[in-house]
Design a protein around this motif. Structure first.
Motif, mmCIF file in Angstrom:
data_model
loop_
_atom_site.group_PDB
_atom_site.id
_atom_site.type_symbol
_atom_site.label_atom_id
_atom_site.label_comp_id
_atom_site.label_asym_id
_atom_site.label_seq_id
_atom_site.Cartn_x
_atom_site.Cartn_y
_atom_site.Cartn_z
ATOM 1 N N PHE A 15 -18.314 44.422 -8.087
ATOM 2 C CA PHE A 15 -17.451 44.793 -9.299
ATOM 3 C C PHE A 15 -16.138 44.870 -8.865
ATOM 4 O O PHE A 15 -15.505 45.495 -7.763
ATOM 5 C CB PHE A 15 -18.016 46.192 -9.736
ATOM 6 N N HIS A 16 -15.125 44.368 -9.740
ATOM 7 C CA HIS A 16 -13.687 44.293 -9.557
ATOM 8 C C HIS A 16 -13.012 44.694 -10.774
ATOM 9 O O HIS A 16 -13.569 44.981 -11.688
ATOM 10 C CB HIS A 16 -13.344 43.138 -8.733
ATOM 11 N N VAL A 17 -11.744 44.830 -10.669
ATOM 12 C CA VAL A 17 -10.735 44.967 -11.709
ATOM 13 C C VAL A 17 -10.795 44.322 -12.961
ATOM 14 O O VAL A 17 -10.872 44.526 -14.043
ATOM 15 C CB VAL A 17 -9.369 45.379 -11.197
ATOM 16 N N GLY A 18 -11.271 43.075 -12.636
ATOM 17 C CA GLY A 18 -11.279 42.173 -13.746
ATOM 18 C C GLY A 18 -12.605 42.366 -14.657
ATOM 19 O O GLY A 18 -12.373 42.528 -15.896
ATOM 20 N N HIS A 19 -13.626 42.899 -14.055
ATOM 21 C CA HIS A 19 -14.712 43.345 -14.762
ATOM 22 C C HIS A 19 -14.394 44.746 -15.570
ATOM 23 O O HIS A 19 -14.860 44.975 -16.809
ATOM 24 C CB HIS A 19 -15.902 43.862 -13.831
ATOM 25 N N LEU A 20 -13.768 45.419 -14.899
ATOM 26 C CA LEU A 20 -13.276 46.780 -15.556
ATOM 27 C C LEU A 20 -12.343 46.643 -16.824
ATOM 28 O O LEU A 20 -12.643 47.146 -17.748
ATOM 29 C CB LEU A 20 -12.617 47.855 -14.651
ATOM 30 N N ARG A 21 -11.696 45.583 -16.610
ATOM 31 C CA ARG A 21 -10.577 45.372 -17.776
ATOM 32 C C ARG A 21 -11.425 44.853 -18.997
ATOM 33 O O ARG A 21 -11.004 45.079 -20.216
ATOM 34 C CB ARG A 21 -9.317 44.520 -17.300
ATOM 35 N N LEU A 22 -12.191 43.869 -18.775
ATOM 36 C CA LEU A 22 -13.024 43.282 -19.679
ATOM 37 C C LEU A 22 -13.845 44.385 -20.469
ATOM 38 O O LEU A 22 -13.824 44.209 -21.778
ATOM 39 C CB LEU A 22 -14.101 42.257 -19.105
ATOM 40 N N ILE A 23 -14.334 45.153 -19.916
ATOM 41 C CA ILE A 23 -15.123 46.149 -20.382
ATOM 42 C C ILE A 23 -14.154 46.994 -21.069
ATOM 43 O O ILE A 23 -14.549 47.757 -22.307
ATOM 44 C CB ILE A 23 -15.905 47.105 -19.181
ATOM 45 N N GLU A 24 -13.048 47.670 -20.655
ATOM 46 C CA GLU A 24 -12.544 48.524 -21.384
ATOM 47 C C GLU A 24 -11.884 47.865 -22.771
ATOM 48 O O GLU A 24 -11.876 48.345 -23.688
ATOM 49 C CB GLU A 24 -11.117 48.862 -20.451
ATOM 50 N N ARG A 25 -11.578 46.551 -22.488
ATOM 51 C CA ARG A 25 -11.016 45.583 -23.889
ATOM 52 C C ARG A 25 -12.096 45.658 -24.788
ATOM 53 O O ARG A 25 -11.763 45.790 -26.004
ATOM 54 C CB ARG A 25 -10.406 44.329 -23.300
ATOM 55 N N ALA A 26 -13.243 45.274 -24.524
ATOM 56 C CA ALA A 26 -14.344 45.040 -25.293
ATOM 57 C C ALA A 26 -14.848 46.476 -26.138
ATOM 58 O O ALA A 26 -14.960 46.573 -27.114
ATOM 59 C CB ALA A 26 -15.681 44.671 -24.492
ATOM 60 N N ALA A 27 -14.811 47.868 -25.203
ATOM 61 C CA ALA A 27 -14.877 49.014 -25.883
ATOM 62 C C ALA A 27 -13.762 49.395 -26.725
ATOM 63 O O ALA A 27 -14.055 49.900 -27.701
ATOM 64 C CB ALA A 27 -14.815 50.052 -24.657
ATOM 65 N N ALA A 28 -12.643 48.970 -26.582
ATOM 66 C CA ALA A 28 -11.632 49.116 -27.674
ATOM 67 C C ALA A 28 -11.681 48.509 -28.930
ATOM 68 O O ALA A 28 -11.246 48.908 -30.088
ATOM 69 C CB ALA A 28 -10.400 48.570 -26.991
ATOM 70 N N LEU A 29 -12.645 47.389 -29.056
ATOM 71 C CA LEU A 29 -12.856 46.629 -30.435
ATOM 72 C C LEU A 29 -13.952 47.663 -31.217
ATOM 73 O O LEU A 29 -14.036 47.052 -32.429
ATOM 74 C CB LEU A 29 -13.546 45.259 -30.299
ATOM 75 N N GLY A 30 -14.490 48.624 -30.707
ATOM 76 C CA GLY A 30 -15.508 49.407 -31.610
ATOM 77 C C GLY A 30 -15.673 50.641 -31.190
ATOM 78 O O GLY A 30 -14.961 51.343 -30.402
ATOM 79 N N ASP A 31 -16.649 51.447 -31.596
ATOM 80 C CA ASP A 31 -17.368 52.647 -31.389
ATOM 81 C C ASP A 31 -18.245 52.905 -30.450
ATOM 82 O O ASP A 31 -18.542 53.790 -29.709
ATOM 83 C CB ASP A 31 -17.517 53.296 -32.591
#
Length: 134
Positions: A15-31
């Motif tokens: 697990f690295h920062v690229g994974h974290l950023r993808l998850i954060e950006r995905a979460a920002a698209l919904g609830d």
């Protein structure tokens, strides 16, 4: 259940920062964010090697992240449509290394591809570690 549900998928090995950023950006698209973690066997089929961490360990890591509401084991790339329907997804969010691959699912969800985090890759990290210890 109200609100938008976002689904994303990945191996999430080393697990690295690229994974974290993808998850954060995905979460920002919904609830609600649901994450499919690739099974060990699927990873071997996709990448020709087993993951460093087991599917159980990778699911535990992803489940512990604040933006993640639910985690499940992704056993086949061919089951994306059924996973999206099972979890009531409104959005499928993927890295742009998959760009175009899941456009056929736009009949049931909004499909979003995120630009990858530059210079971060699990494969490159593993190769770097192996080279340093060879």
């Amino acid at each position: 259940m109200s609100g938008r549900t976002v689904l994303t998928f990945g191996t999430y090995d080393v697990f690295h920062v690229g994974h974290l950023r993808l998850i954060e950006r995905a979460a920002a698209l919904g609830d609600r964010l649901v994450v499919g973690v690739s099974a060990d066997a699927l990873n071997i089929a996709k990448k020709g090697r087993p993951p460093v961490f087991s599917e159980e360990e990778r699911m535990e890591i992803v489940a512990a992240l604040k933006p993640v509401d639910e985690v499940f084991l992704e056993e086949s790339l061919e089951l994306k449509r059924s996973y999206l329907l099972r979890y009531g997804a409104d959005v499928l969010a993927m890295g742009d290394d998959w760009k175009g691959r899941f456009d056929d699912l736009s009949d049931i969800v909004e499909v979003v591809y995120f630009e990858r985090t530059p210079s971060v890759s699990t494969t490159a990290l593993i190769e770097h570690i192996v080279a340093r210890h060879a």
